[in-house]
Design an enzyme around this catalytic site. Structure first.
Site, PDB file in Angstrom:
ATOM      1  N   TYR A  57     -12.224   1.374 -35.050  1.00 58.19           N
ATOM      2  CA  TYR A  57     -11.675   0.026 -35.011  1.00 58.19           C
ATOM      3  C   TYR A  57     -11.913  -0.641 -36.355  1.00 58.19           C
ATOM      4  CZ  TYR A  57     -11.804   0.715 -29.914  1.00 58.19           C
ATOM      5  OH  TYR A  57     -11.642   1.213 -28.635  1.00 58.19           O
ATOM      6  N   PRO A 202      -7.293  -2.305 -19.655  1.00 57.13           N
ATOM      7  CA  PRO A 202      -7.448  -2.807 -18.287  1.00 57.13           C
ATOM      8  C   PRO A 202      -6.454  -3.896 -17.914  1.00 57.13           C
ATOM      9  CG  PRO A 202      -9.147  -3.707 -19.702  1.00 57.13           C
ATOM     10  CD  PRO A 202      -8.441  -2.666 -20.508  1.00 57.13           C
ATOM     11  N   LEU A 203      -5.885  -4.573 -18.929  1.00 55.41           N
ATOM     12  CA  LEU A 203      -4.927  -5.636 -18.666  1.00 55.41           C
ATOM     13  C   LEU A 203      -3.506  -5.243 -19.043  1.00 55.41           C
ATOM     14  CD1 LEU A 203      -7.016  -8.713 -19.895  1.00 55.41           C
ATOM     15  CD2 LEU A 203      -6.579  -7.987 -17.542  1.00 55.41           C
TER      16      LEU A 203
END
Length: 272
Positions: A57, A202-203
């Site tokens: 990241y 998750p969303l």
């Protein structure tokens, strides 16, 4: 908030924070406003006790910001991942070479400013490297004490079983959400072994339009569809450990508030 014992030892709340979005566009480089990113991290450390990141990241940016902002860590565990390379085009390139992974762990230790990483996860199996060689290298680092708990990401049930032949696996991080459940078999394996399951995406990046009934359930709880999606995950399994990510303090607080939403059995089944 309900808790889960990672590796049977590291107790964390079942809703954490994913630190991918505190970097620049395409998860490359510095965030547009580093101080906002630091504010998000500080607030996350107040609200949750599990922060998840990865050396890819940025690359390195998320880990460095976490280390600079939060170390030494109080009442918060930091999980990171290694095994993916980046380029300027934003590609994610598997690299499971054992020597590379050993070096990656050393770099993560330095950026996070720790002597031992609470949870280190192999980010993605490399098709050009024997999976067992990658896992064995990380298992040796666990034996050396620089990794406390070891996890996997983006693996099949067979790969999980193979890894468990060499080392205790504490978590698995695979894609899973209310609208995407292709990893159901892996989740069920984790339930069988009491392994934490960390659903990435998750969303679904907020794209929940195809989830029938979610707007109605959200209205019934005066909540957002994203909050209901998180509440559904928490209800789905006791080993589920969602780590929704954001670059906004407001969205962070909204996500964490989802842990207080109790779906009725009928609402859960409707979304299932």
């Amino acid at each position: 908030m309900d808790t889960f014992d990672i590796g049977g030892e590291l107790t964390v709340g079942r809703l954490g924070f994913g630190a991918m979005r505190i970097t620049g566009e395409k998860i490359i480089g510095e965030p547009e406003d580093p101080e906002i990113a630091r504010d998000v991290l500080r607030r996350a450390a107040e609200l949750v006790d599990l922060i998840d990141t990865a050396d890819s990241y940025g690359p390195g940016v998320s880990e460095r910001l976490i280390g600079e902002t939060l170390a030494p860590y109080e009442d918060v565990a930091v999980a990171t991942k290694g095994g993916l390379l980046r380029n300027r085009d934003g590609d994610w390139l598997p690299c499971g070479d054992p020597d590379y992974l050993r070096n990656a762990v050393l770099c993560s230790l330095d950026r996070l400013r720790v002597d031992t990483i609470d949870l280190y996860q192999f980010h993605r199996p490399d098709p050009d490297v024997d999976f067992e060689d990658s896992v064995t290298a990380l298992a040796e680092l666990k034996d050396d004490g620089v990794i406390e708990h070891l996890g996997l990401s983006n693996v099949s049930v067979d790969q999980l079983e193979t890894a468990r032949d060499h080392v205790e696996i504490a978590t698995v991080q695979n894609r899973y959400n209310v609208g995407y459940r292709d990893e159901e078999a892996v989740l069920e394996a984790c339930e069988s072994y009491d392994i934490g399951f960390i659903p990435w995406y998750p969303l679904a990046a907020g794209d929940l339009d195809d989830v029938a009934g979610i707007e109605d359930v959200a209205d019934a709880h005066d909540a957002t569809p994203q909050q209901i999606a998180l509440a559904w995950l928490l209800e789905r399994s006791d080993v589920m450990l969602p780590i929704p990510g954001t670059g906004s303090v407001q969205h962070l607080e909204e996500n964490v508030a989802a842990a207080d939403i109790e779906l009725t059995p009928e609402e859960f089944e409707r979304l299932s």
